[in-house]
Design a protein around this motif. Structure first.
Motif, PDB file in Angstrom:
ATOM      1  N   GLY A  12       1.026  -1.278   0.123  1.00  0.00           N
ATOM      2  CA  GLY A  12      -0.155   0.040  -0.073  1.00  0.00           C
ATOM      3  C   GLY A  12       0.740   1.334  -0.022  1.00  0.00           C
ATOM      4  O   GLY A  12       1.613   1.334  -0.800  1.00  0.00           O
ATOM      5  N   GLU A  13       0.600   2.117   0.933  1.00  0.00           N
ATOM      6  CA  GLU A  13       1.278   3.567   0.955  1.00  0.00           C
ATOM      7  C   GLU A  13       2.739   3.323   1.298  1.00  0.00           C
ATOM      8  O   GLU A  13       3.545   4.354   1.040  1.00  0.00           O
ATOM      9  N   ASN A  14       3.235   2.207   1.810  1.00  0.00           N
ATOM     10  CA  ASN A  14       4.528   2.021   2.074  1.00  0.00           C
ATOM     11  C   ASN A  14       5.267   1.509   0.890  1.00  0.00           C
ATOM     12  O   ASN A  14       6.508   1.027   0.966  1.00  0.00           O
ATOM     13  N   SER A  15       4.737   1.257  -0.008  1.00  0.00           N
ATOM     14  CA  SER A  15       5.251   0.801  -1.388  1.00  0.00           C
ATOM     15  C   SER A  15       6.449   1.597  -2.021  1.00  0.00           C
ATOM     16  O   SER A  15       5.844   2.557  -2.529  1.00  0.00           O
ATOM     17  N   VAL A  16       7.294   1.310  -1.988  1.00  0.00           N
ATOM     18  CA  VAL A  16       8.447   2.034  -2.950  1.00  0.00           C
ATOM     19  C   VAL A  16       8.219   1.693  -4.460  1.00  0.00           C
ATOM     20  O   VAL A  16       8.463   2.981  -5.288  1.00  0.00           O
ATOM     21  N   SER A  17       7.883   0.603  -5.064  1.00  0.00           N
ATOM     22  CA  SER A  17       7.580   0.381  -6.568  1.00  0.00           C
ATOM     23  C   SER A  17       6.346   1.450  -6.908  1.00  0.00           C
ATOM     24  O   SER A  17       6.662   2.056  -7.954  1.00  0.00           O
ATOM     25  N   ARG A  18       5.463   1.845  -6.138  1.00  0.00           N
ATOM     26  CA  ARG A  18       4.314   2.537  -6.368  1.00  0.00           C
ATOM     27  C   ARG A  18       4.742   3.830  -6.419  1.00  0.00           C
ATOM     28  O   ARG A  18       4.059   4.755  -6.979  1.00  0.00           O
ATOM     29  N   ILE A  19       5.691   4.576  -5.537  1.00  0.00           N
ATOM     30  CA  ILE A  19       6.088   5.734  -5.616  1.00  0.00           C
ATOM     31  C   ILE A  19       6.813   5.989  -6.897  1.00  0.00           C
ATOM     32  O   ILE A  19       6.755   6.864  -7.649  1.00  0.00           O
ATOM     33  N   LEU A  20       7.695   4.924  -7.331  1.00  0.00           N
ATOM     34  CA  LEU A  20       8.229   5.052  -8.605  1.00  0.00           C
ATOM     35  C   LEU A  20       7.158   5.049 -10.003  1.00  0.00           C
ATOM     36  O   LEU A  20       7.533   5.736 -10.780  1.00  0.00           O
ATOM     37  N   THR A  21       6.176   4.194  -9.812  1.00  0.00           N
ATOM     38  CA  THR A  21       5.504   3.917 -10.863  1.00  0.00           C
ATOM     39  C   THR A  21       4.683   5.272 -10.927  1.00  0.00           C
ATOM     40  O   THR A  21       4.327   5.877 -12.052  1.00  0.00           O
ATOM     41  N   GLN A  22       4.310   6.022  -9.991  1.00  0.00           N
ATOM     42  CA  GLN A  22       3.455   7.187  -9.857  1.00  0.00           C
ATOM     43  C   GLN A  22       4.425   8.111 -10.586  1.00  0.00           C
ATOM     44  O   GLN A  22       3.832   9.276 -11.233  1.00  0.00           O
ATOM     45  N   ARG A  23       5.644   8.215 -10.089  1.00  0.00           N
ATOM     46  CA  ARG A  23       6.460   9.396 -10.878  1.00  0.00           C
ATOM     47  C   ARG A  23       6.759   9.337 -12.335  1.00  0.00           C
ATOM     48  O   ARG A  23       6.674  10.040 -13.117  1.00  0.00           O
ATOM     49  N   ILE A  24       6.788   7.854 -12.824  1.00  0.00           N
ATOM     50  CA  ILE A  24       6.791   7.554 -14.071  1.00  0.00           C
ATOM     51  C   ILE A  24       5.792   8.188 -14.929  1.00  0.00           C
ATOM     52  O   ILE A  24       5.495   8.717 -15.851  1.00  0.00           O
ATOM     53  N   THR A  25       4.438   7.506 -14.214  1.00  0.00           N
ATOM     54  CA  THR A  25       3.210   7.768 -14.866  1.00  0.00           C
ATOM     55  C   THR A  25       3.023   9.391 -14.844  1.00  0.00           C
ATOM     56  O   THR A  25       2.623   9.735 -15.941  1.00  0.00           O
ATOM     57  N   ASP A  26       3.231   9.989 -13.959  1.00  0.00           N
ATOM     58  CA  ASP A  26       3.067  11.480 -13.949  1.00  0.00           C
ATOM     59  C   ASP A  26       4.052  12.230 -15.269  1.00  0.00           C
ATOM     60  O   ASP A  26       3.294  13.092 -15.804  1.00  0.00           O
ATOM     61  N   GLN A  27       5.157  11.585 -15.319  1.00  0.00           N
ATOM     62  CA  GLN A  27       6.006  12.078 -16.382  1.00  0.00           C
ATOM     63  C   GLN A  27       5.566  12.083 -17.670  1.00  0.00           C
ATOM     64  O   GLN A  27       5.316  12.703 -18.668  1.00  0.00           O
ATOM     65  N   LEU A  28       5.076  10.570 -18.036  1.00  0.00           N
ATOM     66  CA  LEU A  28       4.556  10.181 -19.221  1.00  0.00           C
ATOM     67  C   LEU A  28       3.436  10.680 -19.870  1.00  0.00           C
ATOM     68  O   LEU A  28       3.031  11.219 -20.543  1.00  0.00           O
ATOM     69  N   GLY A 161      17.596  -0.673   6.264  1.00  0.00           N
ATOM     70  CA  GLY A 161      17.583   0.364   7.170  1.00  0.00           C
ATOM     71  C   GLY A 161      17.015   1.677   6.636  1.00  0.00           C
ATOM     72  O   GLY A 161      16.706   1.960   5.343  1.00  0.00           O
ATOM     73  N   PRO A 162      16.391   2.650   7.463  1.00  0.00           N
ATOM     74  CA  PRO A 162      15.846   3.797   6.995  1.00  0.00           C
ATOM     75  C   PRO A 162      16.538   4.746   6.008  1.00  0.00           C
ATOM     76  O   PRO A 162      16.191   5.135   5.166  1.00  0.00           O
ATOM     77  N   GLU A 163      17.917   4.866   6.408  1.00  0.00           N
ATOM     78  CA  GLU A 163      18.852   5.771   5.474  1.00  0.00           C
ATOM     79  C   GLU A 163      18.797   4.985   4.118  1.00  0.00           C
ATOM     80  O   GLU A 163      18.959   6.013   3.212  1.00  0.00           O
ATOM     81  N   GLN A 164      19.125   3.876   4.268  1.00  0.00           N
ATOM     82  CA  GLN A 164      19.479   3.004   3.095  1.00  0.00           C
ATOM     83  C   GLN A 164      18.123   3.088   2.215  1.00  0.00           C
ATOM     84  O   GLN A 164      17.922   2.975   0.773  1.00  0.00           O
ATOM     85  N   ARG A 165      16.938   2.899   2.534  1.00  0.00           N
ATOM     86  CA  ARG A 165      15.595   3.067   2.235  1.00  0.00           C
ATOM     87  C   ARG A 165      15.395   4.287   1.406  1.00  0.00           C
ATOM     88  O   ARG A 165      15.053   4.440   0.339  1.00  0.00           O
ATOM     89  N   GLU A 166      15.673   5.419   1.997  1.00  0.00           N
ATOM     90  CA  GLU A 166      15.456   6.713   1.351  1.00  0.00           C
ATOM     91  C   GLU A 166      16.607   6.807   0.322  1.00  0.00           C
ATOM     92  O   GLU A 166      16.230   7.758  -0.666  1.00  0.00           O
ATOM     93  N   ALA A 167      18.021   6.178   0.310  1.00  0.00           N
ATOM     94  CA  ALA A 167      18.827   6.413  -0.584  1.00  0.00           C
ATOM     95  C   ALA A 167      18.432   5.358  -1.812  1.00  0.00           C
ATOM     96  O   ALA A 167      18.538   6.082  -3.005  1.00  0.00           O
ATOM     97  N   GLY A 168      17.698   4.278  -1.661  1.00  0.00           N
ATOM     98  CA  GLY A 168      17.263   3.617  -2.634  1.00  0.00           C
ATOM     99  C   GLY A 168      16.156   4.302  -3.422  1.00  0.00           C
ATOM    100  O   GLY A 168      16.118   4.388  -4.676  1.00  0.00           O
ATOM    101  N   ILE A 169      15.185   4.921  -2.525  1.00  0.00           N
ATOM    102  CA  ILE A 169      14.024   5.563  -3.376  1.00  0.00           C
ATOM    103  C   ILE A 169      14.767   6.544  -4.176  1.00  0.00           C
ATOM    104  O   ILE A 169      14.327   7.110  -5.295  1.00  0.00           O
ATOM    105  N   ALA A 170      15.720   7.486  -3.678  1.00  0.00           N
ATOM    106  CA  ALA A 170      16.179   8.586  -4.280  1.00  0.00           C
ATOM    107  C   ALA A 170      16.838   8.307  -5.469  1.00  0.00           C
ATOM    108  O   ALA A 170      16.750   8.925  -6.684  1.00  0.00           O
ATOM    109  N   ASN A 171      17.651   7.247  -5.575  1.00  0.00           N
ATOM    110  CA  ASN A 171      18.273   6.588  -6.454  1.00  0.00           C
ATOM    111  C   ASN A 171      17.333   6.167  -7.772  1.00  0.00           C
ATOM    112  O   ASN A 171      17.477   6.451  -9.132  1.00  0.00           O
TER     113      ASN A 171
END
Length: 181
Positions: A12-28, A161-171
């Protein structure tokens, strides 16, 4: 241009893949292109049975899309069963591939597929867990079989870990932005 967005994460709202698909879709879809959203966690497809084999609404939806954006989290070293059930409906002999005397031929080329991968650890080739990576390799093979070379964006190490999660999302978001450039 029609965009099909397929999300398969169960978090759900904790999904990293959904953050990415939302950004891709918004751009497209920034020019108002139509977007069809299929949420495989909220509305799962049953496992494939013989009576469901062949053409159907999922295949029609896929074939009508010019661009397909897929959220693919890694669960137990591979794809979620929800996403596998969706793939089972788009891999249809005579529709998206055919067998010839020289081997299989993909029939679904001409559309763009962008896959947003999210993985708890680090699974790239050369890493200690690299041999356990069966998500990107599987999706590359499956889409190649039907005539599509998928593009990938990655968010790795999100369970480290939280820092790596944020780094992964940022990447992953940086990769999305480079893809759009």
């Amino acid at each position: 241009m029609t965009i099909l967005r397929v999300d398969s994460s169960i978090t759900g709202e904790n999904s990293v893949s959904r953050i990415l698909t939302q950004r891709i879709t918004d751009q497209l879809a920034s020019g108002g292109e139509p977007v069809v959203v299929r949420d495989l966690a909220a509305d799962p497809l049953p496992h494939l049975t013989l009576d469901q084999l062949g053409a159907g609404p999922v295949l029609d939806e896929f074939l009508a899309a010019d661009t397909v954006v897929i959220g693919a989290p890694m669960y137990n070293f591979t794809l979620p069963t929800q996403l596998k059930a969706w793939l089972d409906r788009i891999l249809v002999a005579g529709q998206t591939f055919r067998y010839t005397a020289t081997g299989p031929e993909g029939l679904a080329g001409g559309r763009r597929v962008i896959v947003a991968l999210s993985r708890g650890g680090f699974y790239e080739e050369g890493t200690p867990a690299g041999a356990l990576e069966h998500l990107k390799t599987y999706l590359t093979g499956v889409f190649g079989f039907i005539g599509i070379a998928p593009e990938f964006v990655h968010a790795d190490g999100i369970a480290a870990g939280p820092e790596q999660r944020e780094a992964g999302i940022a990447n992953g978001l940086e990769e999305v932005d480079r893809l759009a450039a």
